[in-house]
Write an enzyme that holds these catalytic residues in place. Structure first.
Site, PDB file in Angstrom:
ATOM      1  N   ARG A   1      -4.847   4.616   7.780  1.00 31.00           N
ATOM      2  CA  ARG A   1      -4.969   4.736   6.325  1.00 31.00           C
ATOM      3  C   ARG A   1      -6.340   4.259   5.825  1.00 31.00           C
ATOM      4  NH1 ARG A   1      -0.856   7.985   5.031  1.00 31.00           N
ATOM      5  NH2 ARG A   1       1.152   7.112   5.513  1.00 31.00           N
TER       6      ARG A   1
ATOM      7  N   LYS B   1       0.026  -8.078   9.827  1.00 26.93           N
ATOM      8  CA  LYS B   1       0.912  -6.914   9.864  1.00 26.93           C
ATOM      9  C   LYS B   1       0.140  -5.854  10.632  1.00 26.93           C
ATOM     10  CE  LYS B   1       3.038  -3.381   6.940  1.00 26.93           C
ATOM     11  NZ  LYS B   1       3.218  -2.879   5.558  1.00 26.93           N
TER      12      LYS B   1
ATOM     13  N   ILE C   1       7.474  -5.472   8.469  1.00 25.98           N
ATOM     14  CA  ILE C   1       7.405  -5.097   7.058  1.00 25.98           C
ATOM     15  C   ILE C   1       7.560  -3.584   7.100  1.00 25.98           C
ATOM     16  CG2 ILE C   1       6.006  -5.032   4.974  1.00 25.98           C
ATOM     17  CD1 ILE C   1       4.648  -7.627   5.996  1.00 25.98           C
TER      18      ILE C   1
ATOM     19  N   TYR D   1      -3.610  -7.186   7.065  1.00 22.31           N
ATOM     20  CA  TYR D   1      -2.895  -5.923   7.269  1.00 22.31           C
ATOM     21  C   TYR D   1      -3.858  -4.921   7.881  1.00 22.31           C
ATOM     22  CZ  TYR D   1      -0.105  -1.721   6.173  1.00 22.31           C
ATOM     23  OH  TYR D   1       0.595  -0.535   6.234  1.00 22.31           O
TER      24      TYR D   1
ATOM     25  N   TYR E   1     -12.032   3.156   3.366  1.00 22.36           N
ATOM     26  CA  TYR E   1     -13.065   4.152   3.105  1.00 22.36           C
ATOM     27  C   TYR E   1     -14.466   3.745   3.558  1.00 22.36           C
ATOM     28  CZ  TYR E   1     -15.846   7.769   0.933  1.00 22.36           C
ATOM     29  OH  TYR E   1     -16.732   8.789   0.739  1.00 22.36           O
TER      30      TYR E   1
ATOM     31  N   THR F   1       0.801  -1.221   0.000  1.00 24.01           N
ATOM     32  CA  THR F   1       0.000   0.000   0.000  1.00 24.01           C
ATOM     33  C   THR F   1       0.833   1.270   0.000  1.00 24.01           C
ATOM     34  OG1 THR F   1      -0.136  -0.100   2.407  1.00 24.01           O
ATOM     35  CG2 THR F   1      -1.943  -1.095   1.164  1.00 24.01           C
ATOM     36  N   THR F   2       2.122   1.191   0.345  1.00 23.66           N
ATOM     37  CA  THR F   2       2.977   2.372   0.329  1.00 23.66           C
ATOM     38  C   THR F   2       3.582   2.493  -1.061  1.00 23.66           C
ATOM     39  OG1 THR F   2       3.496   2.093   2.650  1.00 23.66           O
ATOM     40  CG2 THR F   2       4.987   3.463   1.371  1.00 23.66           C
TER      41      THR F   2
END
Length: 187
Positions: free
Chosen positions: A98, A122, A164, A93, A67, A4-5
């Site tokens: 986020r 994670k 991670i 995760y 969201y 996602t990064t």
């Protein structure tokens, strides 16, 4: 890879496939590779899992739906569908900062106990008590991986197995040395 990064959400399926093939070739089996596969539409994630080429990939890292803020039961059903579709081990995760939703310890543990191919989480919630509860009540073989660079020592001291990392890309030698020392019990 393709977590996602970075620019992953903006890549085409073809671009993702090129990146995957490049990294799998470069790594050459020297270490396991997790590949990101997540989103806020469960059916789309399941379809991607069923149709993607997983050659050379050892596990799926799947972020909580962002969201639309599903309930805990909604999160459970989302990950149930992913688990049932996945040909590979699944790493949950949880990054509420986020996604806007927190995968609680209860839901994490329910998933870990109900689905053997859900093998780890994670954690980037910043909720140390929640992380410790997962560590204390997890089934055998279920790993807890820090997803928050600044909490890596705390998570590993509590029983987490590693990280991670984002900062590990900037200072890989120093950060991996710290993690390896922690794994050896050398605080």
């Amino acid at each position: 890879i393709l977590g996602t990064t970075a620019e992953t959400p903006c890549l085409t399926r073809e671009e993702k496939q090129t990146i995957k093939q490049t990294i799998v070739k470069h790594v050459g089996g020297r270490m396991p590779i997790l590949m990101g596969c997540g989103g806020n539409c469960t059916s789309a994630v399941v379809e991607e899992i069923k149709t993607a080429d997983w050659t050379g990939i050892d596990g799926i890292l799947s972020v909580c739906p962002m969201y639309n803020k599903p309930s805990q039961e909604g999160l459970y059903q989302h990950y149930r569908a992913i688990s049932e579709a996945s040909p590979l081990p699944v790493v949950l995760y949880n990054v509420p900062g986020r996604t806007g939703v927190n995968l609680t310890a209860d839901t994490t543990l329910r998933l870990a106990h109900d689905f053997p191919n859900i093998v780890a989480i994670k954690v980037a919630s910043g909720k140390i008590d929640q992380i410790k509860e997962i560590l204390e009540k997890r089934p055998k073989g279920f790993d807890v991986i820090s997803g928050d660079d600044s909490l890596t020592l705390t998570v590993m001291k509590a029983g987490g197995c590693g990280i991670i990392s984002v900062v590990g890309n900037a200072i890989p030698a120093e950060f991996s040395r710290m993690v390896h020392l922690m794994q050896e019990g050398r605080l």
